[in-house]
Design an enzyme around this catalytic site. Sequence first.
Site, PDB file in Angstrom:
ATOM      1  N   ARG A 108      -3.188  14.437   2.079  1.00  0.00           N
ATOM      2  CA  ARG A 108      -2.579  13.944   3.307  1.00  0.00           C
ATOM      3  C   ARG A 108      -1.359  14.787   3.594  1.00  0.00           C
ATOM      4  O   ARG A 108      -0.432  14.848   2.794  1.00  0.00           O
ATOM      5  CB  ARG A 108      -2.186  12.485   3.062  1.00  0.00           C
ATOM      6  CG  ARG A 108      -2.116  11.669   4.296  1.00  0.00           C
ATOM      7  CD  ARG A 108      -1.953  10.214   3.952  1.00  0.00           C
ATOM      8  NE  ARG A 108      -0.696   9.923   3.289  1.00  0.00           N
ATOM      9  CZ  ARG A 108      -0.149   8.720   3.279  1.00  0.00           C
ATOM     10  NH1 ARG A 108      -0.745   7.716   3.874  1.00  0.00           N
ATOM     11  NH2 ARG A 108       0.975   8.499   2.670  1.00  0.00           N
TER      12      ARG A 108
ATOM     13  N   ASP B  35       2.284   6.282  -5.453  1.00  0.00           N
ATOM     14  CA  ASP B  35       1.306   7.353  -5.220  1.00  0.00           C
ATOM     15  C   ASP B  35       0.276   7.331  -6.345  1.00  0.00           C
ATOM     16  O   ASP B  35       0.583   7.659  -7.498  1.00  0.00           O
ATOM     17  CB  ASP B  35       2.036   8.707  -5.177  1.00  0.00           C
ATOM     18  CG  ASP B  35       1.102   9.831  -4.765  1.00  0.00           C
ATOM     19  OD1 ASP B  35       0.054  10.005  -5.422  1.00  0.00           O
ATOM     20  OD2 ASP B  35       1.404  10.527  -3.788  1.00  0.00           O
TER      21      ASP B  35
ATOM     22  N   ASP C 279      -0.329  10.729  -8.279  1.00  0.00           N
ATOM     23  CA  ASP C 279       0.787  11.077  -9.159  1.00  0.00           C
ATOM     24  C   ASP C 279       0.823  10.172 -10.382  1.00  0.00           C
ATOM     25  O   ASP C 279       1.089  10.627 -11.506  1.00  0.00           O
ATOM     26  CB  ASP C 279       2.116  10.961  -8.403  1.00  0.00           C
ATOM     27  CG  ASP C 279       2.358  12.152  -7.478  1.00  0.00           C
ATOM     28  OD1 ASP C 279       1.678  13.185  -7.657  1.00  0.00           O
ATOM     29  OD2 ASP C 279       3.207  12.037  -6.579  1.00  0.00           O
TER      30      ASP C 279
HETATM   31  C1  PRP Z   1      -3.789   9.455  -1.353  1.00  0.00           C
HETATM   32  C2  PRP Z   1      -4.895   8.507  -1.719  1.00  0.00           C
HETATM   33  C3  PRP Z   1      -5.819   8.608  -0.541  1.00  0.00           C
HETATM   34  C4  PRP Z   1      -4.866   8.834   0.602  1.00  0.00           C
HETATM   35  C5  PRP Z   1      -4.720   7.548   1.330  1.00  0.00           C
HETATM   36  O1  PRP Z   1      -4.165  10.759  -1.615  1.00  0.00           O
HETATM   37  O2  PRP Z   1      -5.529   8.818  -2.925  1.00  0.00           O
HETATM   38  O3  PRP Z   1      -6.742   9.682  -0.619  1.00  0.00           O
HETATM   39  O4  PRP Z   1      -3.615   9.214   0.037  1.00  0.00           O
HETATM   40  O5  PRP Z   1      -3.949   7.724   2.456  1.00  0.00           O
HETATM   41  P1  PRP Z   1      -4.565   7.627   3.917  1.00  0.00           P
HETATM   42  O6  PRP Z   1      -5.442   6.396   3.929  1.00  0.00           O
HETATM   43  O7  PRP Z   1      -3.350   7.485   4.771  1.00  0.00           O
HETATM   44  O8  PRP Z   1      -5.333   8.878   4.194  1.00  0.00           O
HETATM   45  P2  PRP Z   1      -3.170  11.991  -1.404  1.00  0.00           P
HETATM   46  O9  PRP Z   1      -3.334  12.556  -0.049  1.00  0.00           O
HETATM   47  O10 PRP Z   1      -1.778  11.565  -1.808  1.00  0.00           O
HETATM   48  O11 PRP Z   1      -3.746  13.056  -2.394  1.00  0.00           O
HETATM   49  P3  PRP Z   1      -3.942  12.971  -3.987  1.00  0.00           P
HETATM   50  O12 PRP Z   1      -5.097  12.029  -4.239  1.00  0.00           O
HETATM   51  O13 PRP Z   1      -4.266  14.387  -4.316  1.00  0.00           O
HETATM   52  O14 PRP Z   1      -2.671  12.494  -4.615  1.00  0.00           O
HETATM   53  N1  URA Z   2      -1.498   7.205  -0.989  1.00  0.00           N
HETATM   54  C1  URA Z   2      -1.081   6.618  -2.133  1.00  0.00           C
HETATM   55  O1  URA Z   2      -1.372   7.111  -3.221  1.00  0.00           O
HETATM   56  N2  URA Z   2      -0.350   5.495  -2.054  1.00  0.00           N
HETATM   57  C2  URA Z   2      -0.037   4.932  -0.875  1.00  0.00           C
HETATM   58  O2  URA Z   2       0.632   3.879  -0.873  1.00  0.00           O
HETATM   59  C3  URA Z   2      -0.465   5.553   0.301  1.00  0.00           C
HETATM   60  C4  URA Z   2      -1.199   6.692   0.222  1.00  0.00           C
END
Ligand code: PRP
Ligand code: URA
Length: 209
Positions: A104, A200, A203
């Site tokens: 994102r 997150d 993370d």
């Molecule tokens: C997080 C989570 C989802 C997304 C949700 O991923 O795992 O994929 O955000 O947010 P949204 O519904 O607003 O799209 P992130 O983009 O942080 O990537 P990551 O899984 O690599 O940490």
């Molecule tokens: N992605 C995450 O991992 N946590 C949130 O709360 C929103 C987006």
Amino acid sequence: MGKVVVIDHPLIQHKLTLIRDKNTGSKDFREIVKEMSMLIGYEITRDLPLQEVEIETPLCVTKSKSIAGKKLGLVPILRAGLGMVDGILQLIPAAKVGHVGLYRDPETLEPVEYYCKLPTDVEERDLIVLDPMLATGGSAIAAIGFLKDKGVTNIKLACIIASPEGIKAFHDAHDDVDIYVASVDEKLNDHAYIVPGLGDAGDRLFGTK
Ligand code: PRP
Ligand code: URA
């Protein structure tokens, strides 16, 4: 209209409390996400079709039930969706696993695709898309859009926490896809994080904060 199945089993709710806690470290977070995913997988596969097959027990020939229908596939949305794969694979070890990489963009909050590798017969499979967090819904909407573009017709979405805003946006885009989730939380904050949420998920799973 797609349904939202909130899995309120006491074990899932107890484990959710543990992963919400900011003092839970990555090792425990990963293990509990895996356990929760197995329990969510149990619910999400409840309506799999069965067929009668003939087998022979040590005592006699009998008819017994066996899973029928299309083959299954799991599609974690990278990264955080990876944390949900092993738990569900323990239940359905024959499932193939495809990966869709999305992050994102922190400025626009829009999902950006960086990886896509799917089973070659993906359009012949029923898919379960995995992502612990459904926040704005942008990532899941985009991932499922890719899968539909490849010809997939039967998809379910497995999450751990969803926001009301994300559910609405998701079903506005994909009203044929049911969502299975452990909790629908209160809201999104100004940075599109789910509140109370768990922070997150990527993370916390991978210790990258
Ligand atoms: C997080 C989570 C989802 C997304 C949700 O991923 O795992 O994929 O955000 O947010 P949204 O519904 O607003 O799209 P992130 O983009 O942080 O990537 P990551 O899984 O690599 O940490
Ligand atoms: N992605 C995450 O991992 N946590 C949130 O709360 C929103 C987006």
